[in-house]
Scaffold this motif. Sequence first.
Motif: not given
Lengths: 83, 153, 117, 528
Positions: D229-230, D232-233, D238-243, D296, D303, D307
């Motif tokens: 998790a860490a 891939t962030m 996604a969905p931890m891509h916002m940054w 993923l 996304i 976007m």
Amino acid sequence: MIIELLHIIIPILIVATSLVAVLLRDLMASAISLAAMSLLLSLEFYILQAPDVAIAEAGVGACLTTAILVLAIKATARMEEES
Amino acid sequence: MMSKIVKTIAGISFPFITIYGLYVIAHGHLTPGGGFQGGAIVASGLILLLVAYGTDWIIEKIKESHLSILESLGALGFIGVAFLGLIFGGMFFTNFIAGTSMLFGGIPTSTAANINTGGTLPLMNFAVGLKVIAGLFAIVLVMAYAISKEEGE
Amino acid sequence: MFEQLLKTFDTGNGYWNPLVWGFAFLIIFLIIYILRGRGNPSYKRGTEQTKVFLSGNPEYENKELLHVKASNLYWGWVESTKWVINTLKKMHTGRANDYILWFTFMIAIFMLLLGVI
Amino acid sequence: MNILDILLQQSPALIVATPLLGAFLTPLIGKLGYNVRNIFIIIILAVTAFLVFLLASDVFSGNIHTYVFGGTTSTVLSNTVIRILFEVDGLSIFMAIITVILSLAAVIYSWAFMREETGQDKYYTLLLLMTTGMFGMVLTGDLFNFFVFLEITSIASCALIAFWTHKAKAVEAAFNYMVISTIGALFVLLSIAFLYGKYDALNIAKLASRITPVSFSFIDKLSLILLLAALTMKAGIAPMHMWLPDAYGRAPASISIILVGATQASLYGVFRICFTLYGNVIQIPEVSLGWIMVILGLITMLIGVFMAMIQIDFKKLIAYGALAELGYMFLGVGTGLTILSNPQLSLASNSFALQAMKGGIFHIINDALDVGLLFLVAGAVYYATKESSLNNLGGIARNMKYTTVFFLIGLLAVSGIPPMNGFASKLLIYESVYQLNPILAIIAILASIMLLAIMVKVFYSAFLGPKIDRFQDIREAPKSMLIAMGILASLIIFFGLFPDLIVNTLVEPAVKAITHPTSYILWLTGGV
């Protein structure tokens, strides 16, 4: 015996000081509470036999971070404004 | 600017803090602590002075640019010792001094805490200590300076 | 060495070779050239033929207005996929708290999938 | 022993140490003048590049290169690994090559791009530190060391994202990046602590040899989840891509391109953990992460393109495009992992698993080049017009001919049109993914078409169109920027025209390295 007692008291105090830091609305008091937490944390590190980490925590956590926080608070308002 | 009591106490405790920090740096290879911890302690002492005597007083004595040069020198010392290990010892970071008759050449034993041991470790601790002192103090100094300038305007 | 460079790129099921592609392009250009040569030669520069035709309206004086802006391009596509795009836009709040929320959410998903909880 | 042999033997350490030395020398050299400092930095990176290629020539001939810090003595003492080890295999050196190309391009580009800025000494110091961190992440063979280098990269890149401090949005993006990278790194540290507590080792190879189906338990699962998790962030899946779009879009263009490398170094971490660290237990059903990766990847792709369609900020749009590209890598490698971790499938369909892995790995370097080129073009347009919104741009192709050509090359490459490099790797991905499930390939192709549409939109609205008065006398980007873009563009065309050569020399060793984890593990214990 004393060590066991300390192992119980210090974590409770750590949690208490961090809660105080979160709950207080005065930022300066909050920062000082964080400093107290760091000091207690370094004590806890010491009785957990990690003196190395304890020194670092005391120097950086209790002193430097507090100084930086106090300086930053000086540049803003001490209380959160109601909007 | 603080009251006279704070200034006096800060002035008295500053040498002790500094000496303790330097002790921690110098004994890094024997006792708990080392370059980073000792450096943080020395920087704490300097920040005590900064808080007690005010930013302007410190700025007269020491400039941020000097600090950043000191910081670079500390980092260079660290990596330089590592490179010396490559040249004299064959591998990067090799402790080429240990076991020779040079300064710090002894090998630490469990019974006697002789400071003249540890090979390159004390040298690296000094370098790290210099870097940490300069770096941490520079951070706070720049912040304090920026804030005092903002208030002055 | 040169043979190595021009080796066919084998992808398991298909292949690709830039030489083949270049050859195909050459042929296509040839066909286009021939077609172009058979075109109507009555085209003339500087006459009514080359004027911009805006549904009968006069051409704008300011040339800048002729340019379609980026946010107007693909208007139809954006309009018809509005429901997707609006949902996605709502996801992107730009707050660090939400980022960490997504992170915790993903940890939970991984935990479910790997059978920890 | 001649000098090349010594350099080769020392190269893993020197690759990390040379930029580090350069970083600390920069503030001192900077006193000598603008040109001296820049030449010095380019020389430092050129030396590093030489060392990387020297090491690559050795690693690609089939060796795994290990380096012991601090001594030549045996590192395995009574089943415990002491000292820090660097372990370089095909995938590591592949990532190192990407890093060195990107950082060289960024530094050459910065020469003109950053000329007007203040605080350049710090800029270059941080840039070199970031490069050091990325090299360390990909070359190290020690899990804790990986964490340290991850932190170095995060801190340096955080400071660099906020380099334009007068722009509030840049500072905000940097703050968000700092939050997520701190939390991500803390979770990485936590799971390393779990593994260390259980297996009493930090060396990746040693840990991998101890994580066996017999010993596999709750703690292993937990640390796998946290690491995955860490990382891939940090890799922006996604969905931890916002940054990611914020950070890419708000940083100076020369930093965006290195950030691409930094996210890919995290991606390397994901692959290393799934394939090597947990390589022995890959066939336990709960650990077969292949389908998770594939899904993923698809989400990231979709996304990204949706976007990107509605963005009007030039760099942010490209950042979303880069996000979509990340999805392809995950799709390709995930397909490979799915098949490798399935004991029934692995024999019959191994060949297309390898093709998928090849496509995914090949796409890493292609994405770095394509997206890097597009970011540099966006930076050049910003440099010339001081305008980042696509709505206000138009007609700049008339004044910036070379930049337009470079953008066109990047456009074709990123959307997978022959003869650019993106085509080759996407072809590999489509064909192998089609074997797994046709729907996956269809979605991947659709996303690629949408990418083309998006890039054409940028091309039309920014470069084509009538002359705009404000941009009447903008000038072509300075030479150093053109050179940096030219390097990337020529590499793109070269990779596109001779994909077979690249796949055989660069990609295949990397794929071999991660699909055969035993060779990585055995090298340490002297079994090979």
